[in-house]
Structure formats: C-alpha cells, structure tokens
Design a protein around this motif. Structure first.
Motif, mmCIF file in Angstrom:
data_model
loop_
_atom_site.group_PDB
_atom_site.id
_atom_site.type_symbol
_atom_site.label_atom_id
_atom_site.label_comp_id
_atom_site.label_asym_id
_atom_site.label_seq_id
_atom_site.Cartn_x
_atom_site.Cartn_y
_atom_site.Cartn_z
ATOM 1 N N GLU A 24 0.969 -1.270 0.101
ATOM 2 C CA GLU A 24 0.120 0.156 0.091
ATOM 3 C C GLU A 24 0.947 1.364 0.091
ATOM 4 O O GLU A 24 2.023 1.156 0.091
ATOM 5 C CB GLU A 24 -0.808 -0.046 1.153
ATOM 6 N N TRP A 28 -0.068 2.853 4.085
ATOM 7 C CA TRP A 28 -1.028 1.989 4.315
ATOM 8 C C TRP A 28 -2.477 2.397 4.056
ATOM 9 O O TRP A 28 -3.314 2.057 4.931
ATOM 10 C CB TRP A 28 -0.796 1.029 5.321
ATOM 11 N N THR A 31 -3.936 1.206 -2.091
ATOM 12 C CA THR A 31 -3.244 0.267 -2.751
ATOM 13 C C THR A 31 -2.110 0.738 -3.820
ATOM 14 O O THR A 31 -2.205 1.607 -4.539
ATOM 15 C CB THR A 31 -4.182 -0.615 -3.497
ATOM 16 N N THR A 83 -3.805 -5.294 10.093
ATOM 17 C CA THR A 83 -3.342 -4.578 9.139
ATOM 18 C C THR A 83 -1.727 -4.214 9.401
ATOM 19 O O THR A 83 -1.025 -3.859 8.611
ATOM 20 C CB THR A 83 -3.939 -3.116 8.793
ATOM 21 N N GLY A 119 -11.519 -6.846 1.612
ATOM 22 C CA GLY A 119 -10.488 -6.345 2.131
ATOM 23 C C GLY A 119 -9.399 -5.704 1.325
ATOM 24 O O GLY A 119 -9.376 -6.039 0.267
ATOM 25 N N GLY A 120 -9.096 -4.323 1.611
ATOM 26 C CA GLY A 120 -8.407 -3.474 0.717
ATOM 27 C C GLY A 120 -8.942 -3.137 -0.388
ATOM 28 O O GLY A 120 -8.675 -3.277 -1.593
ATOM 29 N N TYR A 154 -0.694 -9.759 1.354
ATOM 30 C CA TYR A 154 -1.667 -8.406 1.416
ATOM 31 C C TYR A 154 -3.142 -8.663 1.772
ATOM 32 O O TYR A 154 -3.599 -8.056 2.462
ATOM 33 C CB TYR A 154 -1.438 -7.888 -0.041
ATOM 34 N N ARG A 158 -5.059 -7.991 5.084
ATOM 35 C CA ARG A 158 -6.401 -6.842 4.921
ATOM 36 C C ARG A 158 -7.698 -7.582 4.961
ATOM 37 O O ARG A 158 -8.647 -6.950 4.638
ATOM 38 C CB ARG A 158 -6.245 -6.039 3.720
#
Length: 342
Positions: A24, A28, A31, A83, A119-120, A154, A158
């Motif tokens: 990220e 963070w 992305t 995270t 997530g993310g 990742y 996330r």
C-alpha cells in the motif's frame, strides 16, 4: 495480441523493483497498483512502456513495512486481518511457496481468504489474479512467485469479511442482478465506511453447484459489470472499476484452483461485485454511446497514454470481455478519470 511476459524479462525487472516497496502507499491507506499494471502491460505486449510508467508512479510508493512478529501455522488465526502484520504475512507466504508447490499453497489459503474478499477494497484478490495469470500463461519464475506471495500476504493482512446482509429477490442473469442491487442509504466516507452499510443484496446464482456452470456464470458477471460501467461509471469513476476487475481476478484464478473451489469463488465474486455496485451507484445512468470500430489494441494504447492505474487495469479486463460495449466502457474510464502525468 503479443505477449511480452514470457520473453522480454522486463516484467521480472519491474517486479523485483516493486518488491522493495509495500503493498500500500501513503502509509497503508491506498493500494500499490503498480504490480498489477506492469503485469497487464507486459501481457499485452507493452513491455517497452513498463519502466517509463513505473518511473511516473514511483513517487507514490512507500517502503516495505516493518515486521512485527512472524506468522506461523500455529498463530495465523490471530494475525488474520491485522493490518500491522503485512510484512509478517508476506514473509509467511514467501516461505510457504519456497517449501511447497504454489498451487498447493493457493488451494489451501484460497477458501480461508475468500470470505474476506472485501479487504483492501478488493485489491488483494485483483493482485493475485494478475500474478496467477502470468504464472499460468507464461510460466513460473522467482519474481512471479514472489509476486504471488506478496498478493496473498496483502490479502491476509487486509482480510475483511461481511455479515448480516439480507437476501433480496434476484434476477435470471447477471445484468438483471446488478440492475437489482439497491444503493446504500448513506454515501458518506470511503470504502471501509460504506461497506457496513451494504445490508441488502439480490440473490444470484445461489443454486449453482456445477463447477463449469460456475465458471460460465462468473464470465457472465465480468461482462455485465464491465458493460455497466459504460452507463454507470460516473457514480465513481475509480471505485466502480472494481465491480468488474475483482470478479475477473477470481475468474483468472479458477484454472489454478481445485474445481471444488469454483462454486464458492463465484458466490464470493458476486457479493463483492454487488457490494461495490451498491456503494457507488449513481443516481441515474447515462445513455450508452457505442464505440463503433474501436479495436482492443487501440483501447489499450489509449489507456496507456492516459496512464491512470485503474484505467489500465479496467482496459485489461475490457479486452478480456472483448466486445464493443466492453471496449467502449474502457474508453469511458479514460474519459472520466484523471490521467497520470508522465
């Protein structure tokens, strides 16, 4: 369409360059899209542009995050969705893929991670889809396998599940199901603010049990979401891209997964695409304007000239769909989005 991913070595150079950075950017919060973009460019014969594009994107990148404590087979449950543990999770998957065949690692972790597909903002599964595509279509090597490990790590960091969604009456096809998705009642905030407000979604393809039918339905969903962007993308020119690119990432991953995972993959991809549609739906659509005579090569060239990471990745998905409305939707993204300055 030429594919440079298995001949030029540029993709490997770019991935090695990127693996020193975090998944990220801006501490963070957003992305890092560069690994996905460079894979798309190399796959579509644009390796000559990879480092030039990456040079323009470089200023956004953050350093690789600081490890906290190793993730192990004994403690991974407590680290899932933490995270702070991005580096720890990436380290875990680097070790796992070094010790075991990557398909075995993917098959073990896919069903564990699938409930947290949101997530993310769905970017982790999209990153995995790009990594799996280049490995399965052009062969495995160390940078590509490292990229898969970064994507899985990742996603684990996330991981974000959703519960409490009321099922609504569905529709017989993907177009109708997306049309039936109700918008959330409050559009304030970003993805993580809006996601808990997704409390109603139509049921679609819940009766599917055959893996081949699941793949066909998922293909239909990618096409429907891509087409829909042509008339609804102005709701949010960036976020609505993911209604198509997230299920397409799942579709790209299916050939590397056991067939028993194809049906749950369809269901997760549908809820992710529908949730994005609900969170960023415009008040009204705009008329569809046909892009008569446009070719896939021209669409990719325009996306590359524009430079925005979401535009390039959406064009990549539109080319997978391949019909006129999909290519026109990619041009709509070019029109709506802010370009990257080279």
């Amino acid at each position: 369409m030429p594919n440079d991913a298995n001949t030029s070595g540029v993709l490997e150079e770019a991935l090695e360059r990127l693996h020193a950075s975090g998944p990220e950017i801006y501490e963070w919060r957003l992305t890092n899209h560069a690994p996905m973009v460079v894979e798309a460019l190399a796959t579509h014969g644009q390796s000559a542009a990879v480092h030039r594009w990456l040079d323009a994107y470089q200023a956004k990148l953050d350093d690789f995050p600081t490890p906290v404590s190793p993730v192990t087979d004994a403690n991974w449950h407590e680290a899932l969705g933490d995270t702070r543990r991005g580096a720890d999770w990436i380290g875990y998957f680097l070790r796992a893929i070094d010790e075991r065949p990557w398909r075995d690692v993917l098959a073990e972790w896919w069903p564990r991670l699938l409930p947290g597909i949101y997530g993310g903002a769905t970017h982790p599964v999209i990153r995995i889809g790009h990594a799996v595509r280049v490995i399965t279509e052009s062969g495995e090597n160390a940078p590509r396998l490292t990229e898969l490990a970064h994507g899985l790590g990742y996603w684990a960091a996330r991981y974000l599940p959703v519960s409490g969604v009321t099922p609504l009456a569905g529709a017989p096809d993907a177009d109708g199901a997306l049309e039936a998705v109700p918008p959330i009642r409050d559009f304030q905030g970003g993805f993580r603010d809006r996601l808990p407000r997704v409390d109603r979604l139509p049921v679609w393809s819940a009766d599917v049990t055959d893996p081949d039918e699941a793949r066909r339905r998922l293909t239909d969903l990618v096409a429907a979401a891509t087409h829909r962007y042509a008339t609804h993308g102005h709701g949010d020119e960036t976020m609505l891209v993911h209604a198509a690119t997230a299920p397409n990432a799942v579709l790209r991953t299916l050939p590397a997964l056991p067939r028993a995972l194809w049906v749950p993959s369809l269901h997760a991809a549908w809820t992710a695409s529908a949730a994005v549609t609900s969170m960023y739906a415009p008040a009204e659509p705009v008329p569809y304007v046909p892009a008569t005579g446009i070719t896939a090569e021209e669409v990719l060239e325009r996306a590359l000239t524009h430079g925005d990471e979401h535009v390039i990745k959406f064009a990549d998905t539109a080319v997978d769909v391949g019909d006129e409305q999909a290519l026109g939707a990619a041009l709509r993204a070019v029109e709506l989005s802010e370009p990257l300055r080279y």
